[in-house]
Motif scaffolding. Structure first.
Motif, PDB file in Angstrom:
ATOM      1  N   ALA A 102       0.817  -1.214   0.000  1.00 28.94           N
ATOM      2  CA  ALA A 102       0.000   0.000   0.000  1.00 28.94           C
ATOM      3  C   ALA A 102       0.850   1.262   0.000  1.00 28.94           C
ATOM      4  O   ALA A 102       0.470   2.266  -0.607  1.00 28.94           O
ATOM      5  N   THR A 103       1.993   1.214   0.671  1.00 27.84           N
ATOM      6  CA  THR A 103       2.830   2.412   0.807  1.00 27.84           C
ATOM      7  C   THR A 103       4.296   2.075   0.595  1.00 27.84           C
ATOM      8  O   THR A 103       4.704   0.912   0.713  1.00 27.84           O
ATOM      9  N   ALA A 104       5.074   3.109   0.362  1.00 26.35           N
ATOM     10  CA  ALA A 104       6.517   2.922   0.226  1.00 26.35           C
ATOM     11  C   ALA A 104       7.104   2.426   1.542  1.00 26.35           C
ATOM     12  O   ALA A 104       8.013   1.585   1.548  1.00 26.35           O
ATOM     13  N   GLU A 105       6.597   2.927   2.661  1.00 24.27           N
ATOM     14  CA  GLU A 105       7.107   2.484   3.965  1.00 24.27           C
ATOM     15  C   GLU A 105       6.811   1.000   4.202  1.00 24.27           C
ATOM     16  O   GLU A 105       7.636   0.276   4.749  1.00 24.27           O
ATOM     17  N   ALA A 106       5.658   0.535   3.773  1.00 24.31           N
ATOM     18  CA  ALA A 106       5.329  -0.894   3.908  1.00 24.31           C
ATOM     19  C   ALA A 106       6.308  -1.739   3.089  1.00 24.31           C
ATOM     20  O   ALA A 106       6.774  -2.784   3.552  1.00 24.31           O
ATOM     21  N   LEU A 107       6.629  -1.275   1.897  1.00 24.39           N
ATOM     22  CA  LEU A 107       7.607  -1.978   1.066  1.00 24.39           C
ATOM     23  C   LEU A 107       8.974  -1.986   1.738  1.00 24.39           C
ATOM     24  O   LEU A 107       9.619  -3.032   1.834  1.00 24.39           O
ATOM     25  N   ARG A 108       9.402  -0.840   2.260  1.00 25.21           N
ATOM     26  CA  ARG A 108      10.702  -0.773   2.942  1.00 25.21           C
ATOM     27  C   ARG A 108      10.734  -1.700   4.153  1.00 25.21           C
ATOM     28  O   ARG A 108      11.743  -2.363   4.406  1.00 25.21           O
ATOM     29  N   ALA A 109       9.652  -1.749   4.915  1.00 25.49           N
ATOM     30  CA  ALA A 109       9.588  -2.624   6.093  1.00 25.49           C
ATOM     31  C   ALA A 109       9.699  -4.081   5.671  1.00 25.49           C
ATOM     32  O   ALA A 109      10.381  -4.884   6.317  1.00 25.49           O
ATOM     33  N   ALA A 110       9.047  -4.458   4.572  1.00 23.12           N
ATOM     34  CA  ALA A 110       9.126  -5.834   4.088  1.00 23.12           C
ATOM     35  C   ALA A 110      10.546  -6.185   3.667  1.00 23.12           C
ATOM     36  O   ALA A 110      11.037  -7.276   3.949  1.00 23.12           O
ATOM     37  N   LEU A 111      11.215  -5.247   3.016  1.00 24.19           N
ATOM     38  CA  LEU A 111      12.595  -5.504   2.563  1.00 24.19           C
ATOM     39  C   LEU A 111      13.580  -5.582   3.731  1.00 24.19           C
ATOM     40  O   LEU A 111      14.652  -6.139   3.583  1.00 24.19           O
ATOM     41  N   ARG A 112      13.205  -5.024   4.883  1.00 21.97           N
ATOM     42  CA  ARG A 112      14.050  -5.122   6.069  1.00 21.97           C
ATOM     43  C   ARG A 112      13.653  -6.293   6.970  1.00 21.97           C
ATOM     44  O   ARG A 112      14.326  -6.560   7.962  1.00 21.97           O
ATOM     45  N   SER A 113      12.590  -6.989   6.633  1.00 20.74           N
ATOM     46  CA  SER A 113      12.061  -8.037   7.496  1.00 20.74           C
ATOM     47  C   SER A 113      12.960  -9.281   7.490  1.00 20.74           C
ATOM     48  O   SER A 113      13.714  -9.505   6.553  1.00 20.74           O
ATOM     49  N   PRO A 114      12.861 -10.095   8.539  1.00 19.55           N
ATOM     50  CA  PRO A 114      13.644 -11.349   8.590  1.00 19.55           C
ATOM     51  C   PRO A 114      13.293 -12.293   7.426  1.00 19.55           C
ATOM     52  O   PRO A 114      14.150 -13.049   6.978  1.00 19.55           O
ATOM     53  N   GLU A 115      12.064 -12.224   6.917  1.00 21.30           N
ATOM     54  CA  GLU A 115      11.670 -13.087   5.798  1.00 21.30           C
ATOM     55  C   GLU A 115      12.427 -12.756   4.525  1.00 21.30           C
ATOM     56  O   GLU A 115      12.607 -13.605   3.678  1.00 21.30           O
TER      57      GLU A 115
END
Length: 76
Positions: A62-75
């Protein structure tokens, strides 16, 4: 809507690659925080350029921040 696109070259064993991608990788990707949708597109072997790009995976957020959080996630 933000998307993250990954392109894959044609692997030596396309069927084994797809099986692994669908059963191992996609369930892991679905755990990305904020993921809205994931799509997979496989090139027809007869299409021009299919030797360069075998598959495209697109993840939607939904947002750029959501994408950034996913790219920083352990997964990731």
């Amino acid at each position: 809507m933000w998307s993250f696109v990954v392109l894959y070259a044609r692997p030596p064993d396309p069927e084994a690659f797809l099986e692994n991608y669908r059963t191992v990788h996609v369930p892991l990707v679905r755990r990305f925080p904020g993921l809205r949708e994931v799509t997979i597109s496989v090139a027809d072997a007869a299409e021009e350029g299919s030797d360069l790009v075998f598959m495209m995976s697109t993840m939607y957020f939904a947002t750029a921040e959501a994408l950034r959080a996913a790219l920083r996630s352990p997964e990731r």
